[in-house]
Design a protein around this motif. Structure first.
Motif, PDB file in Angstrom:
ATOM      1  N   THR A   1      -4.243  12.022 -12.121  1.00 33.51           N
ATOM      2  CA  THR A   1      -2.941  11.390 -12.297  1.00 33.51           C
ATOM      3  C   THR A   1      -2.509  11.516 -13.751  1.00 33.51           C
ATOM      4  O   THR A   1      -3.287  11.222 -14.660  1.00 33.51           O
ATOM      5  CB  THR A   1      -3.011   9.897 -11.922  1.00 33.51           C
TER       6      THR A   1
ATOM      7  N   VAL B   1      -9.371   8.070  -0.667  1.00 34.69           N
ATOM      8  CA  VAL B   1      -9.009   9.457  -0.943  1.00 34.69           C
ATOM      9  C   VAL B   1      -9.566  10.360   0.140  1.00 34.69           C
ATOM     10  O   VAL B   1     -10.725  10.232   0.520  1.00 34.69           O
ATOM     11  CB  VAL B   1      -9.577   9.907  -2.315  1.00 34.69           C
TER      12      VAL B   1
ATOM     13  N   LEU C   1      -9.381  -0.560   2.165  1.00 38.28           N
ATOM     14  CA  LEU C   1      -8.945  -0.427   0.782  1.00 38.28           C
ATOM     15  C   LEU C   1      -9.142  -1.760   0.067  1.00 38.28           C
ATOM     16  O   LEU C   1      -8.608  -2.780   0.487  1.00 38.28           O
ATOM     17  CB  LEU C   1      -7.469  -0.022   0.751  1.00 38.28           C
TER      18      LEU C   1
ATOM     19  N   LYS D   1     -15.182   0.776 -13.778  1.00 42.67           N
ATOM     20  CA  LYS D   1     -15.500   0.335 -12.426  1.00 42.67           C
ATOM     21  C   LYS D   1     -16.832  -0.414 -12.386  1.00 42.67           C
ATOM     22  O   LYS D   1     -17.784  -0.017 -13.056  1.00 42.67           O
ATOM     23  CB  LYS D   1     -15.577   1.544 -11.495  1.00 42.67           C
TER      24      LYS D   1
ATOM     25  N   GLU E   1      -1.772  -0.860  -9.181  1.00 44.06           N
ATOM     26  CA  GLU E   1      -2.881  -1.351  -9.988  1.00 44.06           C
ATOM     27  C   GLU E   1      -2.531  -2.662 -10.681  1.00 44.06           C
ATOM     28  O   GLU E   1      -1.386  -2.916 -10.997  1.00 44.06           O
ATOM     29  CB  GLU E   1      -3.292  -0.285 -10.996  1.00 44.06           C
TER      30      GLU E   1
ATOM     31  N   VAL F   1      -3.945  10.186  -0.484  1.00 48.55           N
ATOM     32  CA  VAL F   1      -4.402   9.040  -1.260  1.00 48.55           C
ATOM     33  C   VAL F   1      -3.701   7.793  -0.744  1.00 48.55           C
ATOM     34  O   VAL F   1      -2.494   7.815  -0.506  1.00 48.55           O
ATOM     35  CB  VAL F   1      -4.067   9.206  -2.754  1.00 48.55           C
TER      36      VAL F   1
ATOM     37  N   SER G   1     -10.685   0.562  -5.432  1.00 43.54           N
ATOM     38  CA  SER G   1     -10.454   1.983  -5.655  1.00 43.54           C
ATOM     39  C   SER G   1      -9.599   2.563  -4.541  1.00 43.54           C
ATOM     40  O   SER G   1      -9.687   2.139  -3.400  1.00 43.54           O
ATOM     41  CB  SER G   1     -11.781   2.730  -5.684  1.00 43.54           C
ATOM     42  N   PRO G   2      -8.764   3.564  -4.851  1.00 45.69           N
ATOM     43  CA  PRO G   2      -7.933   4.176  -3.816  1.00 45.69           C
ATOM     44  C   PRO G   2      -8.782   4.852  -2.740  1.00 45.69           C
ATOM     45  O   PRO G   2      -9.900   5.295  -3.016  1.00 45.69           O
ATOM     46  CB  PRO G   2      -7.136   5.246  -4.578  1.00 45.69           C
TER      47      PRO G   2
ATOM     48  N   LYS H   1      -3.257   3.838  -1.940  1.00 43.17           N
ATOM     49  CA  LYS H   1      -3.604   2.891  -2.998  1.00 43.17           C
ATOM     50  C   LYS H   1      -2.638   1.731  -3.065  1.00 43.17           C
ATOM     51  O   LYS H   1      -1.522   1.797  -2.553  1.00 43.17           O
ATOM     52  CB  LYS H   1      -3.724   3.592  -4.339  1.00 43.17           C
TER      53      LYS H   1
ATOM     54  N   THR I   1       0.684  12.955  -9.341  1.00 45.08           N
ATOM     55  CA  THR I   1      -0.708  13.120  -8.936  1.00 45.08           C
ATOM     56  C   THR I   1      -0.981  14.572  -8.559  1.00 45.08           C
ATOM     57  O   THR I   1      -0.150  15.202  -7.910  1.00 45.08           O
ATOM     58  CB  THR I   1      -0.993  12.218  -7.721  1.00 45.08           C
TER      59      THR I   1
ATOM     60  N   ALA J   1       0.851  -1.188   0.000  1.00 42.80           N
ATOM     61  CA  ALA J   1       0.000   0.000   0.000  1.00 42.80           C
ATOM     62  C   ALA J   1       0.888   1.239   0.000  1.00 42.80           C
ATOM     63  O   ALA J   1       1.911   1.283   0.702  1.00 42.80           O
ATOM     64  CB  ALA J   1      -0.907   0.004   1.219  1.00 42.80           C
TER      65      ALA J   1
END
Lengths: 119, 332
Positions: B42, A99, A93, B211, A111, A106, A96-97, A108, B33, A34
């Motif tokens: 980003t 936020v 988590l 998503k 990916e 953030v 999606s991150p 995350k 970012t 993370a």
């Protein structure tokens, strides 16, 4: 040149390329690290698969404070002093991150098989 | 005796260079970012990392121009009886009005007073009283803006917000800037609006996920080259009161958050601003009308309801559905 000299040269080149290849491949980020960013800068990272005891980690951003709860394979924002606490409500988590817009924070995980996510 | 060894050496060199070439392509892109337009942005690119900071400045400056809540912005001034000469505001207004006409008001930048009444602009969500809603609705109507050229001003009471198109426009702007600088491959994610610049450095398409509107994962993955992918969904921003969910997409004709069965609408295309506005407009139209509209305007879309997935014929062969899909897939 003798045959064995060539054999040695080829063997050395193969060994070196193999080593380089293995090193490069294993350097790819593991799926469970993370990353915590504030204002786009990485401020903390943790491999969640290697967490034994759950702990709290406080991030002091220039805009306010977020408290992360980190446990084995799990990370969430446990508390924050932002006005709406939407970051806390996001829970653990998963995809999606997490936020926190007011604090520009953030969280995350690297990916996976998609290059980016439209949402 | 010499020849075979020579061949071996050459082939080893070839294999090595090929291997190194492949590793080179695996190199991570440069990424940065930013926070602008109330969201996370980003920029990742294969190229000069100095470009990243300029992208950030572009986005921040556009944000200052277009913000509806910042008292120093061009849009704020317009909404408070002032005028604007700003080129971005002009281009956006021009695009917005054209898309409002195309969608017969399903997209309407003047819906702002209604969106504000529901608290979606600030996050202080509330259900407005009927007379407050009626008053806000009376200010809505893109047709009342008569601007064609020259300096812009708005009719008394009319307020605009480019929230439904600004992120798409910002993506187009940053993309144009990067292309001018000679960039051939990059990926922008501006608050969920994805812009693929070119293909990946190895020539394969970018893999852009949409998503899953109800779960945590992806609904599908689309191979994309040089296009924007914009999704509207109710999961982004909504609030619940007395067991009813109120989403942030407001129907400009009723003044109420839409509740028509759509879970998410994705539009793919070259013009990011258009994709942005159309994803909202299709969402407002509801499944039946949106399918007809997408078909007659040859749009590239992926739209999801509770029990159905609609996909335009141009995407249907390349789309990869993800997760457990026990829904009917309809190709438009």
């Amino acid at each position: 040149m003798k045959t064995w000299v060539w054999v040695v040269i080829v063997a050395v080149i193969l060994a070196v390329s193999l080593t380089v290849g293995v090193v490069l491949l294993t350097r790819q980020p593991q799926g469970n690290v993370a990353y915590v960013y504030v204002d786009g800068e990485l401020v903390y990272q943790v491999d969640l698969s290697k967490v034994d005891q759950p702990y709290l980690y406080t991030v002091n951003t220039p805009y306010g404070t977020n408290v992360l709860e980190i446990a084995k394979d799990s990370i969430r924002i446990a508390d924050a002093d932002c006005p709406h606490k939407e970051c806390v409500e996001q829970g653990r988590l998963k995809g999606s991150p997490l936020v926190c817009l007011p604090h520009r924070l953030v969280v995350k995980i690297a990916e996976d098989d998609a290059d980016s996510v439209s949402r | 005796m010499r020849k075979p060894f020579f061949v071996i050496v050459i082939s080893v060199c070839l294999v090595l260079s090929l291997g190194l070439g492949l590793f080179g392509c695996k190199q991570a892109p440069k990424e940065k970012t930013f926070f602008a337009m109330n969201t996370l942005m980003t920029v990742s690119l294969y190229g000069d990392s100095a470009l990243l900071d300029e992208c950030g400045r572009l986005l921040a400056s556009l944000d200052r121009t277009l913000s509806a809540t910042d008292p120093t912005s061009e849009v704020y001034r317009l909404n408070h009886g002032g005028t604007s000469e700003d080129e971005h505001v002009k281009e956006l207004l021009d695009k917005s009005l054209a898309l409002s006409r195309l969608t017969e008001g399903a997209f309407d930048p003047t819906v702002y007073p209604v969106v504000r009444a529901w608290g979606f602009t600030t996050g202080d969500y509330r259900i407005p009283a009927q007379d407050e809603l009626t008053a806000a609705l009376s200010k809505v109507g893109y047709e009342r803006i008569a601007w064609k050229e020259g300096s812009i001003s708005l009719p008394q009471g009319v307020e605009i917000d480019f929230g439904g198109i600004a992120k798409g426009y910002a993506g187009d702007l940053v993309k144009r800037y990067l292309l001018d600088k000679g960039l051939t491959s990059g990926l922008l994610n501006l608050g969920g609006n994805v812009v693929a610049i070119g293909a990946k450095p190895d020539g394969t398409p970018y893999r852009i996920a949409v998503k899953d509107p109800v779960g945590e994962g992806y609904m599908c993955i689309l191979p994309v080259v040089d296009k924007s992918v914009v999704t509207s969904g109710l999961y982004e921003r909504y609030f619940e009161k007395d067991g009813v969910k109120y989403g942030h997409i407001v129907d400009p004709s009723t003044g109420y958050p839409v509740d028509n069965g759509f879970l998410s609408v994705t539009v793919v295309g070259e013009d990011g601003a258009k994709c942005d506005a159309l994803s909202t407009a299709l969402f407002v139209m509801g499944p039946q009308k949106a399918c007809e509209f997408a078909k007659s305007n040859a749009l590239s879309v992926v739209m999801a309801t509770e029990d159905c997935l609609y996909v335009s014929s141009d995407l249907s062969s390349s789309i990869a559905w993800k997760g457990e899909q026990n829904k009917r897939v309809v190709t438009l």
